[in-house]
Design a protein around this motif. Structure first.
Motif, PDB file in Angstrom:
ATOM      1  N   GLN A 157      -1.302   7.632  -4.743  1.00 54.56           N
ATOM      2  CA  GLN A 157      -2.064   6.588  -3.917  1.00 54.56           C
ATOM      3  C   GLN A 157      -1.910   6.697  -2.284  1.00 54.56           C
ATOM      4  OE1 GLN A 157      -3.619   3.936  -5.200  1.00 54.56           O
ATOM      5  NE2 GLN A 157      -2.887   4.632  -7.391  1.00 54.56           N
ATOM      6  N   PRO A 158      -3.097   6.421  -1.672  1.00 51.89           N
ATOM      7  CA  PRO A 158      -3.227   6.549  -0.352  1.00 51.89           C
ATOM      8  C   PRO A 158      -2.393   5.509   0.762  1.00 51.89           C
ATOM      9  CG  PRO A 158      -5.063   5.902  -1.067  1.00 51.89           C
ATOM     10  CD  PRO A 158      -4.231   5.862  -2.174  1.00 51.89           C
ATOM     11  N   TYR A 159      -1.655   4.633  -0.388  1.00 52.73           N
ATOM     12  CA  TYR A 159      -1.082   3.595   0.550  1.00 52.73           C
ATOM     13  C   TYR A 159       0.605   4.044   0.370  1.00 52.73           C
ATOM     14  CZ  TYR A 159      -5.494   1.429  -0.302  1.00 52.73           C
ATOM     15  OH  TYR A 159      -6.814   1.291  -0.342  1.00 52.73           O
ATOM     16  N   GLU A 160       1.224   3.400   1.420  1.00 50.88           N
ATOM     17  CA  GLU A 160       2.517   3.492   1.400  1.00 50.88           C
ATOM     18  C   GLU A 160       3.243   1.921   1.096  1.00 50.88           C
ATOM     19  OE1 GLU A 160       4.484   5.547   4.535  1.00 50.88           O
ATOM     20  OE2 GLU A 160       2.851   7.035   4.479  1.00 50.88           O
ATOM     21  N   GLN A 161       4.543   1.758   0.507  1.00 57.32           N
ATOM     22  CA  GLN A 161       5.102   0.672   0.426  1.00 57.32           C
ATOM     23  C   GLN A 161       5.705   0.282   1.750  1.00 57.32           C
ATOM     24  OE1 GLN A 161       7.964   0.780  -2.331  1.00 57.32           O
ATOM     25  NE2 GLN A 161       8.523  -1.436  -2.109  1.00 57.32           N
TER      26      GLN A 161
END
Length: 87
Positions: free
Chosen positions: A79-83
């Motif tokens: 995923q290109p998103y981080e938590q």
């Protein structure tokens, strides 16, 4: 890579119904090459057998022509998103 008995070159489906299989490894798990019966549930769980010989054919899945299904590992989608971190 995880290893499963269903992808081992020493394992053979006994009756074609996917209920049990035979291990013919030259080891204690294969009765020293004589063959030993196991339930199909064992072949569907990951293991750490020292005598595992990878074969990309799945012993439990065949098409109408009798060809075995090939092993295709799952693709990991990054995923290109981080938590977000909460401080």
């Amino acid at each position: 890579m995880k290893q499963y008995c269903r992808y081992c070159g020493n394992a053979f489906d006994y009756n074609g119904e996917g209920e049990d299989f035979i291990c013919e490894a030259d080891a204690p798990c294969g009765n020293n090459g004589s063959g030993r019966f196991y339930n199909a549930e064992k072949a569907k769980r990951p293991n750490k057998c020292k005598y595992f010989a990878f074969c990309n054919a799945d012993i439990f899945r065949q098409d109408e022509n009798g060809n075995f299904a090939e092993y295709k590992p799952r693709q990991i989608i990054k995923q290109p998103y981080e938590q977000m971190k909460l401080f």
